[in-house]
Design an enzyme around this catalytic site. Structure first.
Site: not given
Length: 328
Positions: A115, A255, A285
């Site tokens: 990520c 994020h 996501n």
């Protein structure tokens, strides 16, 4: 001696054609209506269909960023692709991406940073632009839907497919570009999010099940708390290194892992919630792709202006993460 700075010259993003609403996943997992949105902030996400590829999605986002930057393909000297889901384990996907975009003078390499991959790629790109005075295309893309275990609630409700891209171009304004970076890792959390098999440690064997090749999240609460702590800690250090306070941040771009997560981080840092760029509601996501996708979406709504200061932060599998302050 000529010294270069860098600036974000163009933005792009792309998602697959199929939009998946929460109701579909809630029905499959036996969850009540609204369960996913209450816990994550996600309403919809996009999943790739047969025939859609990681390199194809990345190329779509990259093409948009190059067009937005109004830069010729032969001016791009380096292509960085941050991904956890390349088209193949070998060869890397970045050379194919550069080929699809006609970047004939560009080097190309994949970066596997989960990520936080886009943050790491952006730091490397900024250094390259400053050292060589040539443009870099940074793309982050993932097709996580093909790695989700549909029976595991923790990951099935979160992950999505998307790509985001930024063109970093050289300039002569010393006030633009990367103002600070604080990168971190914590290998004690190495196994919290993983795909158990497929690497050299556990290659394919006949006794393996299909689930061995799907993503698993062992303890969602532990991941959540560690990510909040890491992103808060590195963001504070990055702001301190840049010599600015939270009030000087024009837009906060975390994020997009969970809406509750970046609301907590805003509170920890003292950043006004309305400064947060939010795309999780629509796009879910998509790991490393969420930050460049958010930048692109935000730029369409209200274009970034010279001098804006952005705080970007992420944490993910590994554990790996960090924060950077970037002046557009």
């Amino acid at each position: 001696m000529l010294t270069w700075s860098s600036h974000m010259a163009g933005f792009g993003h792309a998602v697959p054609a199929r939009c998946v609403e929460n109701a579909e996943i809630e029905a499959q997992l036996g969850l009540g209506t609204g369960w996913i949105e209450r816990r994550t902030g996600i309403r919809t996400r996009y999943w790739a269909q047969d025939g859609e590829t990681l390199s194809g999605l990345a190329a779509e986002a990259g093409r948009m960023a190059l067009q937005d930057a109004r830069i010729a393909s032969n001016e791009v000297a380096l292509t960085l692709l941050a991904t956890s889901t390349p088209d193949h384990l070998l060869p890397p996907s970045a050379p194919l991406l550069a080929h699809r975009l006609g970047l004939v003078n560009s080097g190309a390499i994949d970066l596997a940073g989960a990520c936080s991959g886009f943050l790491y790629a952006l730091v490397l790109a900024d250094g390259f632009v400053r050292a060589h005075g040539r443009a870099v295309l940074v793309v982050a893309a993932n097709i996580l839907s093909r790695r989700i275990n549909p029976a595991e609630r923790a990951s099935a409700v979160l992950f999505a497919d998307a790509a985001g891209a930024v063109v970093l171009a050289p300039g002569r304004d010393r006030q633009s570009g990367l103002l600070s970076a604080d990168l971190a890792s914590d290998g004690s959390g190495y196994d919290l999010i993983k795909i158990p098999a497929g690497g050299s440690n556990r290659p394919f064997a006949r006794d393996m099940s299909a689930q061995d090749f799907l993503m698993t999240m062992q303890d969602g609460r532990e991941v959540f708390s560690r990510a909040v702590a890491l992103m808060t800690r590195t963001s504070k250090r990055a702001l301190e290194q840049a010599g600015i306070g939270a009030a000087a941040v024009d837009r906060f771009v975390p994020h997009q892992a969970n809406a509750r997560m970046f609301d907590l981080i805003c509170g920890n840092l003292g950043i006004e919630p309305e400064k947060t760029i939010r795309t999780i509601e629509t796009f879910g996501n998509s790991s490393a792709a969420t930050i460049p996708l958010s930048l692109s979406v935000a730029n369409i709504k209200r274009r970034f202006v010279e001098g804006e200061k952005l705080l970007l932060t992420a944490a993910g599998a590994g554990l790996t993460g960090g924060a950077i302050v970037f002046a557009v």
